[in-house]
Design an enzyme around this catalytic site. Sequence first.
Site, PDB file in Angstrom:
ATOM      1  N   TYR A 101      38.739  48.456  -2.594  1.00  0.00           N
ATOM      2  CA  TYR A 101      39.074  47.674  -3.458  1.00  0.00           C
ATOM      3  C   TYR A 101      39.161  46.297  -3.362  1.00  0.00           C
ATOM      4  O   TYR A 101      39.721  46.408  -1.600  1.00  0.00           O
ATOM      5  CB  TYR A 101      40.474  47.949  -4.392  1.00  0.00           C
ATOM      6  CG  TYR A 101      40.978  46.677  -5.580  1.00  0.00           C
ATOM      7  CD1 TYR A 101      39.980  46.317  -6.140  1.00  0.00           C
ATOM      8  CD2 TYR A 101      42.167  45.451  -5.092  1.00  0.00           C
ATOM      9  CE1 TYR A 101      40.511  45.187  -7.537  1.00  0.00           C
ATOM     10  CE2 TYR A 101      43.118  44.713  -5.679  1.00  0.00           C
ATOM     11  CZ  TYR A 101      41.865  44.285  -6.981  1.00  0.00           C
ATOM     12  OH  TYR A 101      42.332  42.956  -7.442  1.00  0.00           O
ATOM     13  N   ASP A 144      44.458  55.604  -1.173  1.00  0.00           N
ATOM     14  CA  ASP A 144      45.092  54.607  -2.518  1.00  0.00           C
ATOM     15  C   ASP A 144      44.567  55.793  -3.809  1.00  0.00           C
ATOM     16  O   ASP A 144      43.742  56.367  -3.955  1.00  0.00           O
ATOM     17  CB  ASP A 144      44.757  53.601  -2.856  1.00  0.00           C
ATOM     18  CG  ASP A 144      44.062  52.656  -3.799  1.00  0.00           C
ATOM     19  OD1 ASP A 144      44.839  52.989  -4.844  1.00  0.00           O
ATOM     20  OD2 ASP A 144      43.968  50.905  -3.526  1.00  0.00           O
TER      21      ASP A 144
END
Length: 381
Positions: free
Chosen positions: A99, A171
């Site tokens: 991200y 994540d």
Amino acid sequence: MKFNTKVIHGGQHHDPSTGAVMPPVYQTSTFVQSSPGQPIGDYEYSRASNPTRTALENALASIENGTKGLAFSSGLAATDCVLRSFKAGDEVIAMDDLYGGTYRMFTRIYKDSGIKFHFVDMNDLEKFKSLINENTKLVWVETPTNPLMKLADIEAIAKITKEKKLLFAVDNTFATPYLQKPLDLGADIVMHSATKYLGGHSDVIAGALIVKDEALGEQLHFQQFATGATLGPQDSFLVLRGIKTLHLRVQRHCENGAKVTEFLNNHPKVKTVYYPGLESHPFHEIAKKQMKNGFGGMVSFTFESGKKEDAISFLEKLQVFTLAESLGGVESLANHPALMTHASIPEDKRKEIGITDDLVRLSVGVEDIDDLIEDLKQALQ
Ligand SMILES: Cc1ncc(COP(=O)(O)O)c(C=O)c1O
């Protein structure tokens, strides 16, 4: 307890003072003491802990099969809490597709404080191993990744990190524990942008860390308490409410995601579709091994023309899908990573990892699939 029961009851108790089935929003900063240092209950000050946040944190620990959950004011605050444990000279090995905000934090905040980052394709385990040295402290992986849906074999990486005594964080925002449980596969820390599927309704910014090891849980809780990026009671309530329907929502996200993938994959204007459930996806075998119940609702694709203008025109024409950052809510969203969520990654780095200007990322929601397909059809025309 099975997962579908855990999302509703895991770590939960009715409110002791009223019997309320859902924990009330304890909108208070502080708690009464009968004598100095003698609080009348379990709580003293809401930065340290708050009953509504505790209810959420217990639910988080339960659904990820951890012993401790921590709720933060954003996903990035949760990531920041992990990174704060390291000092100048330490090294971190991270997945090469992350991200954009995580990449920005690593390279523009923590790199300046002297921590060295290596970004590597985690499927090249030999390359990964060659980067480990006595300064390596943390391995950070996103799987599936945002936005290219790359996967990393959590079990294989955990084997190496255990042997080398490195901390391994995953994540799990895209997969959610309904599809993938990193702690069971050997990771030490699970991180979430709870803003996404856990909250599920695009109405809150929140983050989470979950661990199995109790000492690590205490250490992270201390970091969180001492630096202060905790989640407020109202937002804790919203994420907790979202978690109660996680299994139902993610099941539908998966069904719609698979159907959207099939449609796009057969469309003449579409070049490549990135979805872990596709047999042709380069990491489909890893997806089958470590993801259960489906492959999620995130789908990215590029255009046959390779033109940025085609991607933009498609995004402008969408009517049911909303053009907006974020993902994981009940509504379908569309995003142009190069101009939106991943704009903070330098252009040459974006090109290197494959975030091209004609790449579109869809967060497929839980609407009627016919309406979603119709919308994509008209926008592609
Ligand atoms: C995979 C992933 N991790 C972390 C984050 C950061 O979370 P937040 O926006 O809640 O700070 C995001 C946000 O989009 C994300 O997609």
